[in-house]
Design a protein around this motif. Structure first.
Motif, PDB file in Angstrom:
ATOM      1  N   THR A 256      -8.575  83.918 -34.946  1.00 17.88           N
ATOM      2  CA  THR A 256      -9.491  83.836 -36.084  1.00 17.88           C
ATOM      3  C   THR A 256      -9.596  85.191 -36.780  1.00 17.88           C
ATOM      4  N   GLU A 258     -10.936  88.371 -38.835  1.00 22.33           N
ATOM      5  CA  GLU A 258     -12.208  89.046 -39.077  1.00 22.33           C
ATOM      6  C   GLU A 258     -11.933  90.312 -39.883  1.00 22.33           C
ATOM      7  N   LEU A 277     -10.388  90.838 -29.418  1.00 21.10           N
ATOM      8  CA  LEU A 277     -10.303  91.311 -30.797  1.00 21.10           C
ATOM      9  C   LEU A 277      -9.172  92.322 -30.909  1.00 21.10           C
ATOM     10  N   GLY A 283      -7.257  93.981 -41.519  1.00 21.40           N
ATOM     11  CA  GLY A 283      -8.180  93.084 -40.839  1.00 21.40           C
ATOM     12  C   GLY A 283      -7.886  92.990 -39.356  1.00 21.40           C
ATOM     13  N   ARG A 286      -9.400  87.647 -33.762  1.00 21.96           N
ATOM     14  CA  ARG A 286     -10.047  87.364 -32.482  1.00 21.96           C
ATOM     15  C   ARG A 286      -9.269  86.220 -31.820  1.00 21.96           C
TER      16      ARG A 286
END
Length: 319
Positions: A256, A258, A277, A283, A286
């Motif tokens: 994902t 973040e 992470l 960017g 995760r």
């Protein structure tokens, strides 16, 4: 209406099952030769062949249909089977062989292809994967009248599907397979009464969906997080996005994006119950589901019990 069906994988099997359920007569199925699969590498029939055998439908598996090609005897036997079937139309879905002109011209209504793309956006072998990888907001199915080109024929029916920001190739494949099965039934019902209206493909917006190669699986952490995240989803279930930590190969099945900048691409920044992470070229990602070589896909909490990951370690750095 008598329908020859040419297809190989699960995507095609779904359409064949729908045609049968709708009452179309299928005197012949064409599919790829059996391939070695599994740990024992035993020859396995394709999903389409398995269905045909269960239903008692005749199956032909030529390695080529080119009468002047590498396997002329197999092509000649395929031609004999196609002519003997006396079909009105051939339906093609992810068959895997190029159809020569004599095949395209044999059925009264020609050959109709179920293509998992909004043509001409993604012509070629891997339209589902490439649509996700490119970040397309939508895709769909095109029922196409086949011609001698590569996915260049006139469009007969088109329906669209949105692509969600969590969509994997596996999930989108299943949705498109169901849509394609419904649409080919509709197309043949329209063809029976002369209701199909061919529309030439636009000359603009043509892209080629190259076959997915295993070499594409390696994650380049210098890429933006959004790009890597799309590739993780596009390469699920094959070939599976992967990275290395020393000598260990780790597959990544959930990632994902973040916000966050300012560290070495591939460096692990956090390890907790929410995931691992990792810094990217732009960017962060995760990671939520991981897999070691020879192991199973595991939620990150379970994965870490057997293989701890340390903050500061850099993924992608081989031993």
């Amino acid at each position: 209406m008598r329908v020859i069906f040419a297809g190989t994988p699960e995507f095609a099997r779904v359409a064949l099952e729908q045609l049968h359920a709708a009452g179309f007569e299928v005197p012949l199925v064409l599919t790829q030769p059996d391939r070695p699969a599994g740990r024992g590498l035993k020859l396995q029939p394709s999903p389409v062949k398995q269905w045909a055998l269960e239903q008692g439908v005749a199956v032909a598996q030529p390695r080529s249909l080119r009468l002047d090609g590498k396997y002329p005897d197999e092509a000649a036997a395929g031609r004999e089977a196609i002519l003997a079937a006396g079909a009105d139309v051939m339906v093609v879905a992810a068959y895997g062989l190029i159809l020569p002109k004599w095949v395209l011209d044999t059925p009264r209504l020609g050959c109709l292809n179920i293509h998992a793309s909004l043509l001409p956006r993604w012509r070629g072998a891997a339209p589902i994967h490439r649509a996700i990888e490119a970040g397309d907001a939508e895709t769909g199915v095109t029922i196409m009248q086949m011609d001698a080109g590569l996915d260049t024929g006139d469009m007969l029916l088109v329906e669209r599907l949105p692509i969600t920001d969590t969509e994997t190739t596996a999930g989108l494949h299943d949705r498109l397979a169901a849509l394609g099965g419904r649409m080919i039934v509709e197309a043949l019902e329209l063809a029976a009464c002369g209701g199909l209206r061919p529309v030439p493909q636009p000359a603009e917006g043509v892209n080629y969906a190259h076959k997915i190669e295993k070499a594409e699986a390696a994650i380049d952490w210098a890429l933006p997080a959004e790009v890597i995240g799309r590739r993780v989803r596009a390469f699920d279930p094959f070939p599976g996005a992967q990275t290395v930590l020393g000598a260990e190969v780790i597959k990544v099945w959930s990632a994902t994006p973040e916000a966050g900048e300012g560290d070495t691409p591939g460096r692990i920044l956090e390890v907790d119950e929410r995931g691992v992470l990792v810094q990217c070229g732009g960017g962060r990602l995760r990671l939520g589901v991981l897999q070691r070589a020879g192991g199973k896909r595991l939620p990150v909490a379970d994965f870490l019990r057997g293989f701890p990951l340390q903050v500061g370690a850099v993924l992608g750095a081989a031993a």
